[in-house]
Write an enzyme that holds these catalytic residues in place. Structure first.
Site, short mmCIF file in Angstrom:
data_model
loop_
_atom_site.label_atom_id
_atom_site.label_comp_id
_atom_site.label_asym_id
_atom_site.label_seq_id
_atom_site.Cartn_x
_atom_site.Cartn_y
_atom_site.Cartn_z
N GLU A 64 38.44 26.80 85.14
CA GLU A 64 37.91 25.55 85.59
C GLU A 64 36.91 25.12 84.90
OE1 GLU A 64 38.66 25.24 90.02
OE2 GLU A 64 37.59 27.15 89.68
N GLU A 121 44.89 32.50 95.82
CA GLU A 121 44.77 31.33 94.59
C GLU A 121 43.84 32.13 93.35
OE1 GLU A 121 43.24 27.45 95.25
OE2 GLU A 121 41.92 27.49 93.32
#
Length: 568
Positions: free
Chosen positions: A165, A160
């Site tokens: 974020e 990932e």
């Protein structure tokens, strides 16, 4: 949109010329996939998939609170901008009722190696978790676009890559955005990450970029690199990034992002464009002007300075020494510094260096052979299990080494094998500061302090953080430029134990307190003896004449004395 597409493309090209070459290892310049979000209404169904299926258990991961939908109210294009809207809305779906809805988009395009640029305006509402990221095309995730046809590998083995974020690092300053890597080597935990401050986040568009080569992954904000993931050893555990990944855009609610305020209504992430670049043009030209020379040398490292030019903009350098080899990449016409570490002091090494481009075209003057020797050690080292916070089951090795005249390399190796998801932080005692250390290999971590004053005393310890806990070493004192034994701030001057000094064959203790442990070190920090619960005397007949340090630990105190041994 406020500027034309041609103007935007020119700005991106200009930004790449000015910033990318000095901050990424491989420059990608061919646009291979994009969405400019030109048509109002529903998303382009040939490019995007709405992932709405709830994972097993009836809830999304990390304790999130939302339903993801394919409703136009949660994701739509308006005036050239994609809008992903998370809102307070009661919805019963798949037999589960939730209080929030949002959208999670999968790209129907997956790629291996390249650069992605996403120009977006990110919401900052409390309890929201906006994210721009990638997952392996092979992930076995229910409802994902590729899962039915390519799903063979569970998370995190699929890999990932989190480009951006926000909302899950509440301890960070306002405007902080995070990039992270998740792999089996970290058990999926957020161990490998970096971040930076985005000015006026929430009100302004920024370009969030990720440059992914076979050698490293670099994250950029508005064209400026701020974090690079480049593990020393690349295997399935640390580097599942040699296979295709696809893009995800979403806003999650609650969970790791914290509580959602009662007055929350909705939050919107706006995305101006998504662009993916690779190098697809045929390349038959060989690299030219290939040079290699020796740079800085220490007792354990040798720096190689590499350069060359190529029409593709990037070169690959392969280095072989003894039975070892390594590969790195650099930009055309810009000197690349490659530090070969883990070497032995006072040892000669020969390096065979080759240059090629990403298409495999080799430089005409391959290979360049360089030879040099490492220096001797100026520093000190030792082993301990002492802790100022937490505890150690086995202990740790530590070393302080002066490089040149004003740099100090600090290395710690955790000997405990029962700790998972390990990361290390260097602690400065005064004024307190915490700095993440570099994982060299296994459980070995290092950090180099620059700009130090010769003769100055440093006080540093290390925090080992791991799943469900941490252990912190004492602060060790080291004098820059010295060969010496390390001292700690826990040593006491109370003379509850007196040594017979000088000593021959045995050292005698005149004590009023029970001794738990005695360690004897050479002046270079080598541990010569380590005895638990000794008697009133200690056999030193095997130690040569000279000056040593004795570290004595009782139930309450630790103190050090110089010991002179005379065996003649």
């Amino acid at each position: 949109m406020f500027i034309s597409r041609i103007a935007q493309l020119f700005c991106i090209f200009f930004m790449g010329i000015n910033f990318s070459y000095s901050q990424v290892d491989v420059v990608y310049s061919d646009l291979v996939w994009s969405d400019e979000f030109e048509t109002n209404g529903a998303l382009n169904a040939t490019k995007w998939h709405h992932q709405t299926q709830i994972p097993a258990g009836g809830s999304w991961y990390n304790g999130e609170l939302q339903h993801y939908t394919n409703f136009l109210t949660n994701s739509f294009v308006e005036n050239g901008v994609l809008k992903i809207v998370a809102k307070r809305e009661v919805l019963n779906n798949q037999g589960v009722t939730k209080q929030f809805t949002s959208a999670r988009l999968n790209s129907k395009f997956a790629y291996t190696y390249g650069r992605v640029d996403i120009r977006a305006k990110v919401p900052t509402n409390q309890g929201t978790w906006p994210a721009l990221w990638l997952l392996g095309k092979n992930i076995t995730e229910p409802g994902g676009f590729f899962a039915a046809t390519h799903g063979t590998t569970p998370w995190p083995a699929c890999g990932e890559i989190d480009i951006m974020e926000h909302g899950i690092t509440q301890s960070q300053p306002q405007g902080y955005i995070q990039s992270a890597i998740h792999t089996p080597s970290s058990s999926g935990a957020t161990i490998n990450h970096g971040g930076t401050i985005a000015n006026n986040l929430g009100n302004s568009f920024h370009v969030y970029s990720m440059n992914w080569s076979p050698f490293q992954i670099t994250f950029l904000l508005d064209g400026v690199a701020f974090y690079t993931y480049n593990p020393a050893v690349k295997n399935a555990s640390t580097w599942p990034f040699n296979a295709a990944q696809y893009l995800l855009l979403n806003i999650a609610m609650g969970g790791v992002a914290g509580n959602v305020p009662s007055n929350f209504n909705q939050a919107t992430m706006e995305i101006d464009y998504v662009r993916v670049y690779q190098n697809i043009q045929a390349d038959t030209q060989i690299p030219t002007n290939f040079t290699a020379s020796i740079g800085a040398i220490t007792s354990s490292t040798i720096e190689l300075l590499l350069n060359g030019t190529d029409n593709s903009g990037s070169l690959v350098y392969g280095v072989t020494y003894g039975t070892n080899s390594t590969t790195t990449a650099g930009n055309s016409g810009i000197q690349k510094s490659l530090v070969i570490s883990g070497l032995n002091p006072n040892t000669n090494y020969s390096f065979s260096i080759n240059a090629s481009d990403l298409s495999g075209n080799n430089a005409a003057n391959n290979a360049i052979i360089l030879s040099t020797s490492t220096t001797g050690v100026t520093g000190c080292a030792g082993t301990s299990n002492l802790a100022q916070q937490g505890s150690f089951t086995t202990g740790y090795n530590y070393a302080f080494e002066t490089l040149g005249t004003n740099s100090v390399k600090i290395t710690y190796e955790l000997l405990d094998t029962d700790k998972v998801g390990l990361i290390a932080y260097l602690w400065r005692q005064s004024p307190f500061a915490e700095t993440q250390m570099t994982n060299v290999s296994g459980r070995i971590f290092t950090h180099t302090l620059t700009g130090q004053t010769p003769g100055a005393t440093l006080n540093y310890g290390v925090k080992f953080a791991y799943a469900n806990g941490m252990s912190v070493t004492p602060y060790y004192q080291y004098v820059v430029g010295n060969n010496c034994n390390l001292d700690t701030d826990q040593f006491s001057n109370q003379k509850t134990i007196i040594l017979q000094n000088p000593a021959r064959d045995v050292v005698l203790f005149d004590q009023s307190t029970a001794i738990e442990n005695v360690k004897i070190y050479s002046l270079l920090g080598q541990k010569m003896l380590d005895i638990n619960q000794p008697n009133s005397s200690l056999n030193i007949s095997k130690l040569a004449s000279g000056v040593y340090f004795v570290i004595i630990q009782t139930e309450q105190l630790i103190y050090k004395e110089k010991l002179i041994i005379r065996q003649d």
